[in-house]
Scaffold this active site. Structure first.
Site, PDB file in Angstrom:
ATOM      1  N   LYS A 110       5.717  -6.157  -3.615  1.00  0.00           N
ATOM      2  CA  LYS A 110       6.218  -7.422  -2.478  1.00  0.00           C
ATOM      3  C   LYS A 110       5.035  -7.445  -1.577  1.00  0.00           C
ATOM      4  CE  LYS A 110       9.923  -5.204  -1.807  1.00  0.00           C
ATOM      5  NZ  LYS A 110      10.422  -4.205  -2.927  1.00  0.00           N
ATOM      6  N   THR A 111       4.540  -6.421  -0.791  1.00  0.00           N
ATOM      7  CA  THR A 111       3.367  -7.030   0.189  1.00  0.00           C
ATOM      8  C   THR A 111       2.199  -7.350  -0.584  1.00  0.00           C
ATOM      9  OG1 THR A 111       3.952  -4.723   1.064  1.00  0.00           O
ATOM     10  CG2 THR A 111       2.071  -5.329   1.841  1.00  0.00           C
ATOM     11  N   ASP A 155       8.135  -6.618   6.326  1.00  0.00           N
ATOM     12  CA  ASP A 155       8.893  -5.777   5.453  1.00  0.00           C
ATOM     13  C   ASP A 155      10.115  -5.334   6.031  1.00  0.00           C
ATOM     14  OD1 ASP A 155       8.826  -4.469   3.070  1.00  0.00           O
ATOM     15  OD2 ASP A 155       7.223  -3.017   3.695  1.00  0.00           O
ATOM     16  N   THR A 204      14.397  -4.195  -0.008  1.00  0.00           N
ATOM     17  CA  THR A 204      14.911  -3.546  -1.098  1.00  0.00           C
ATOM     18  C   THR A 204      16.537  -3.716  -1.324  1.00  0.00           C
ATOM     19  OG1 THR A 204      15.090  -1.531   0.218  1.00  0.00           O
ATOM     20  CG2 THR A 204      13.051  -1.799  -1.124  1.00  0.00           C
ATOM     21  N   ARG A 263       3.005   1.110  -8.049  1.00  0.00           N
ATOM     22  CA  ARG A 263       2.621   2.231  -6.988  1.00  0.00           C
ATOM     23  C   ARG A 263       2.623   3.411  -7.395  1.00  0.00           C
ATOM     24  NH1 ARG A 263       6.152   2.028  -1.980  1.00  0.00           N
ATOM     25  NH2 ARG A 263       5.254  -0.010  -1.452  1.00  0.00           N
TER      26      ARG A 263
END
Ligand code: ADE
Length: 378
Positions: A110-111, A155, A204, A263
């Site tokens: 997302k980032t 975020d 999330t 990740r």
């Protein structure tokens, strides 16, 4: 400056916002923002050349591996297509991109996507997170310093407090901050224009967003767990950036064990690199990957010790379920939200766990994976 009445829902909230903002003016040493977001000097209104925040700081370990453009971003094809069209259309109109909400499990990019969007738009991306926007002046400071068409990434946006959220409504809708100055009978609302900008919110827990906030996003996109072949391509790309000689089968093995999450793939690859360098290997094959990941207790399906603890607790303590989230969290000494947003989604997606109205249940596949006999239907 025109004075208008607050249209942000709660006048009291906006009033407190400006009272706070006025009470404690910024000083050079007071960072209003998450330290990841921008240098302190920016808070004083010094302009910086366009470019992402990532480029303005020494890149972190994760940052150096991120794709910078949509064309380099592997996987999430539907998301890329939707955002690619929106970016091209926006650029041709010379406008700010509509606000974007990205939701899905952690670690899916997302980032990274917010930074990619900024790069595609040719603007800077400011990065912060909702817990860093505790005081009204935190978000006010960010919004008034934005340049035209810049991206503001927040975020964990579901954790915004009510005052920050209400300040965001007119900012998102009309590029306007409604600020209340003064107290009691002398209180007045001032409306401050801000630059047209794009808010990229990440969460999330999309369900935890209030509907007025959710409704102000023009694009709402879910990030999905990655396909195996995309993960393999990501692992191969990262191996190239880290200058590792990783065999295709080795990359596939990392991809199989990373819970569908880039990740985690990159983290596992670093652990494999450690073992390779300690053992003096320049080539990394599948056996080395298996050995290294076995050492870290990541099994052949990507489940780690936390996943197995959860399933084992359910099987040993509750006959495989159904059992409630809170009970499981207490038994594991975990926070229920972490269990729900970090551990469970992959187990659900893999069909090892099921959510039922009466609680969580280990599936037949889950039992089999842990080597338990599959229960016959009663
Ligand atoms: N590294 C981490 N995520 C990635 C992605 N989606 N595409 C390319 N490289 C990545």
């Amino acid at each position: 400056m025109a004075i208008v009445s607050s249209q942000s829902g709660s006048g009291a909230a906006a009033r407190r916002a400006v009272d706070n903002a006025g009470a404690a003016p910024q000083t050079r040493r007071q960072s209003l923002l998450d330290p990841r977001s921008c240098p302190e000097d920016d808070l004083q209104g010094d302009s910086q050349p366009p470019g992402s925040t990532a480029a303005a700081e020494p890149p972190g370990r994760e940052d150096s591996l991120r794709p910078r453009r949509l064309a380099d971003y592997i996987g999430q094809s539907e998301l890329k297509q939707v955002l690619g069209i929106a970016v091209a259309a926006t650029r041709s109109r010379g406008e700010a991109l509509d606000h974007v909400l990205l939701h899905g499990p952690p670690g899916l990019g997302k980032t990274t996507m917010a930074l990619v969007l900024a790069e595609e738009l040719g603007v800077r991306c400011r990065i912060t997170s909702a817990p860093a926007l505790e005081r009204p002046r935190d978000i006010i400071g960010l919004l008034v310093n934005l340049q035209a068409h810049e991206v503001l990434f927040i975020d964990e946006i579901h954790r915004l407090n009510r005052i920050a959220e209400e300040l965001l409504y007119p900012a998102m809708e009309d590029y306007r901050l409604d600020l209340t100055v003064g107290k009691g009978t002398t209180a007045r609302t001032r409306s401050l224009p801000i630059a047209p900008f794009t808010l990229v919110g990440a969460t999330t827990r999309a369900g935890a967003l209030s509907s007025p906030l959710r409704d102000r996003f023009g694009l709402i996109q879910r990030l999905e767990f990655y396909e195996l072949e995309d993960l393999q391509a990501i692992v191969e790309r990262t191996a190239g950036l880290l200058r590792l000689q990783l065999e295709q089968e080795g990359a596939l093995e990392v991809a199989r064990r990373c819970r569908g999450t880039p990740r985690i793939a990159n983290r596992l690859l670093r652990r494999v690199r450690d073992v390779a360098s300690v053992q003096g290997h320049d080539h990394i094959g599948v056996e080395l990957v298996q050995e290294a990941l076995g050492l870290h207790r990541v099994d052949d399906r990507g489940l780690d010790a936390s996943d197995r603890r959860l399933l084992t607790l359910m099987l040993e303590g509750y006959g495989g379920g159904p059992v409630g989230l809170e009970t499981l969290a207490a038994g594991l000494g975990e926070d229920p939200t972490t269990l729900e947003t970090v551990i469970e989604p992959f187990l659900l997606q893999q069909g090892l766990l099921q959510r039922t109205p009466r609680g969580r249940l280990v599936t037949a596949a889950g039992r089999a994976h842990l080597g338990w006999p599959v229960q016959l239907a009663a």
